[in-house]
Scaffold this active site. Structure first.
Site, PDB file in Angstrom:
ATOM      1  CB  CYS A 298      -0.904  -0.008   1.229  1.00 58.09           C
ATOM      2  SG  CYS A 298      -1.703   1.585   1.551  1.00 58.09           S
TER       3      CYS A 298
ATOM      4  CD  GLU B  28       6.180  -4.406 -14.832  1.00 60.17           C
ATOM      5  OE1 GLU B  28       6.674  -4.699 -15.928  1.00 60.17           O
ATOM      6  OE2 GLU B  28       5.370  -5.160 -14.231  1.00 60.17           O
TER       7      GLU B  28
ATOM      8  CD  GLU C 141      10.686  -6.135 -16.714  1.00 56.59           C
ATOM      9  OE1 GLU C 141       9.765  -6.786 -17.267  1.00 56.59           O
ATOM     10  OE2 GLU C 141      10.731  -5.902 -15.495  1.00 56.59           O
TER      11      GLU C 141
END
Length: 666
Positions: free
Chosen positions: A115, A150, A306
């Site tokens: 969170c 990400e 990536e």
């Protein structure tokens, strides 16, 4: 040339030393060096190995790996490991874990179980980052850091997020009276009488107050930005010579990438082009938009952190294996559109864990095969050209304005069946790409100096400042292209009580008398030459005030009513498209604008072939990429020397094999 560590054009790989027996490390690193790998990313998921128990730090294994990379001349980027809080932390401090509206907890076991507003995560995450930054600040191999991994909008509704949301709303509005007025909560007896009544969306109907929901989105963007800022501050303090990046992913995103990117030195993207033959017609173009959008986050070169290395599989059934040449061609596409470093995910396919079938460059057999040979060729090519390409940039005269606020507001209230903000941008960008017109995709409200043509789709929520900027741009001599569903609301997501396109009415010189949300039904528009084009989604019925019609509706009760107009605005023009026209109409319109405003483009590109130019002190380089399985021939306007193939002379036309690449010095 004084190059920063993130400006070099080079190849890299993602490597996880903690996943492999230590005896494998040196053979791997030696092969990386022999192959031409210049940089690796490590550590972004390794918190439990770096801190196996509360306050017990173990960096010795990572020291050995980083020292090994240094010995072989390979640079290192370290990921902060906060995307994977260890089990000892989530057990001791359950507030680390997100809680969804239905009360379900996002438990550990995969990743992303954190969170952003958790006090415990901030405390323990800052501690591990502080230790890592101090420890590796002086290591000669370490050049940069990746924050977390990400980022995305998690929609956490835990107590920490609820309290943070109340603070956010108080800071923005000051009083409940102001909140009620801004959001229009009088509808359906939604007025707040105490701050305790204000919560994040906790269920019930999804069709809640759109003003409230848009602010919830903004709050979540600020939560991610503030969470990252705590990491950036630590890294800047201890590692002032290192760059900081983050790996964005999977466009379109709900997250405001511009807000998150503001604190970074360089943006990064995780690029996985679809390998399916059925996607061959669309993947090169959706990928081009993703790359241009990433370049626009910082309006400069970026990294691919990536890059596709084999068939992905884990979250879905495995994709097709990359066709011969695909890995090389798509890596060059990234470089052609502004990537400086391309890091392939991953060195070797995982033998353990959930991502065993998200394939790397080397398969589980541990025997380098066809894909690895293609990667080796790519590394050799990039290393041969890297010094010439270093510092080169893409310089464009056309921009598409993009906004996560527009996307969020339009997603909250679907305008018609099939109406999609990002997909509509895709169509415009695809038309430009097929025409060989270079295009920047930048944040709405960014300075527009130097652009001859600016396309601003669906400016649904709008204020005086944004409208004035665009009008001033046109008055100064630019060509401004606007589309339907512009000027509909103010920034509180409240409908304006004036004829559309609202604040843009003066510069467009047109009035929307009525509209028809036609959705997926196909209608037609007809241009001045009598050519018909399909249109869908929406039909604004336009009354020109000072504008001139360019196309008219061809059917329904509004046949003959203007659908597209142009208005003289100062020294420039404003075009307004009252419907979502098919790609061929956009191609015709944009080609005409390019000719009129002197924007260079590369004519005659076959389907699937893309062309871009990077320019710098070493000159200009024209990238020609055949991103398809079909051999193609590209006409050339002159004679050029190949930068990729030992200066070979190219004139007349260039033959490109399936997934063929050519780079010409111009």
């Amino acid at each position: 040339m004084n190059m920063k560590s993130y400006d070099k054009v080079q190849m890299g790989v993602d490597y996880y030393p903690e996943h492999w027996e230590e005896a494998m490390w040196e053979p791997d690193v030696r092969l990386m060096q022999e192959t031409g790998v210049k940089v690796v990313r490590v550590g972004e998921f390794a918190w439990s190995r770096l801190e196996p128990r509360d306050g017990e730090f173990n960096f010795a294994w990572l020291d050995r790996a980083v020292d090994l990379f240094h010995r072989y001349g390979i640079q290192v980027v370290i990921g902060t490991p906060t995307a994977t809080p260890p089990r000892w932390l989530t057990t001791a401090c359950p507030d680390v874990l997100p809680v969804f509206a239905d009360g379900q907890t996002f438990h550990p076991g995969v990743r992303g179980h954190r969170c952003y507003n958790s006090a415990s995560l901030r405390e323990y995450g800052s501690r591990i980052i502080d230790r890592l930054a101090r420890h590796y600040s002086g290591h000669p191999a370490v050049i940069g850091w990746q924050t977390d991994n990400e980022f995305s909008v998690i929609d956490c509704c835990c107590g920490s997020c609820t309290a943070a949301f109340r603070r956010w709303v108080k800071e923005k509005y000051g009083s409940l009276e102001a909140v009620n007025a801004a959001w229009g909560t009088v509808v359906w007896s939604g007025e707040y009488s105490s701050w305790e009544e204000l919560t994040l969306p906790l269920g019930g109907s999804p069709f809640q107050n759109p003003s409230y929901l848009l602010d919830v989105q903004r709050f979540q963007w600020d939560s991610v930005t503030d969470y990252q800022r705590t990491q950036v501050a630590i890294l800047r303090e201890h590692c002032p010579e290192h760059f900081i990046t983050h790996n964005f992913h999977s466009y379109p995103q709900r997250l405001d990438l511009y807000a998150v990117g503001a604190d970074l030195d360089v943006a990064a993207f995780d690029y996985y082009p679809n390998t399916s033959p059925a996607k061959q017609a669309t993947t090169p173009y959706s990928g081009a938009l993703s790359l241009d959008l990433t370049r626009g986050i910082k309006r400069r070169g970026f990294w691919i952190m990536e890059q596709l290395s084999g068939p992905p599989g884990c979250w879905m059934p495995m994709w097709r294996t990359p066709y011969p040449g695909l890995l090389r061609a798509y890596a060059w596409q990234a470089i052609a559109r502004g990537a400086d470093t391309v890091v392939h995910f991953r060195w070797r396919s995982a033998a353990i864990g959930a991502e065993q079938y998200w394939h790397g460059l080397i398969d589980h057999s541990n025997v380098p095969g066809r894909r690895f040979a293609e990667f080796s060729r790519l590394c050799a090519e990039v290393n041969a050209l890297g010094e010439q390409l270093a510092g080169t940039k893409l310089r464009h005269k056309v921009a598409i304005l993009h906004s996560f606020e527009q996307k969020a507001a339009l997603d909250l209230q679907k305008q018609s069946e099939g109406f999609d903000y990002y997909e509509n941008i895709k169509l415009i960008h695809r038309a430009l790409t097929k025409l060989g017109i270079g295009c920047d995709v930048i944040r709405q409200r960014e300075p527009l100096d130097g652009y001859s043509i600016v396309i601003a789709p669906s400016l649904y929520v709008l204020d005086d400042a944004a409208a004035a900027q665009l009008e001033a741009y046109a008055e100064a001599g630019g060509a401004l292209v606007l589309t339907t569903r512009s000027g509909v609301k103010d920034m509180n997501n409240v409908c304006v009580m004036q004829p559309l396109p609202g604040l843009l009415s003066r510069c467009t010189g047109v009035r929307v008398e009525e509209y028809d949300p036609i959705g997926s039904e196909a209608h037609t528009i007809v241009d001045a030459q009598g050519t018909s084009f399909a249109c869908t989604q929406w039909c604004d019925l336009l009354t020109p005030v000072t504008a001139e019609p360019l196309a008219w509706y061809g059917d329904d009760f509004y046949a003959g009513i203007p659908a597209v107009t142009v208005n003289r605005c100062g020294r420039g023009e404003v075009y307004y498209l009252g419907t979502q026209a098919e790609e061929s109409y956009w191609a015709q319109l944009l080609a005409g604008l390019a000719d009129k405003y002197g924007v260079s483009h590369i004519a005659g590109l076959p389907e699937g072939v893309q062309a871009t130019v990077r320019s710098g002190e070493a000159g200009s380089f024209l990238f020609l990429l055949n991103l398809s399985r079909t051999p193609q021939t590209v006409p050339l306007p002159g004679s050029y020397r190949s930068a990729l193939y030992d200066g070979a002379l190219r004139s007349g036309e260039v033959a490109l094999e399936a997934y063929g690449v050519e780079i010409l010095k111009v």
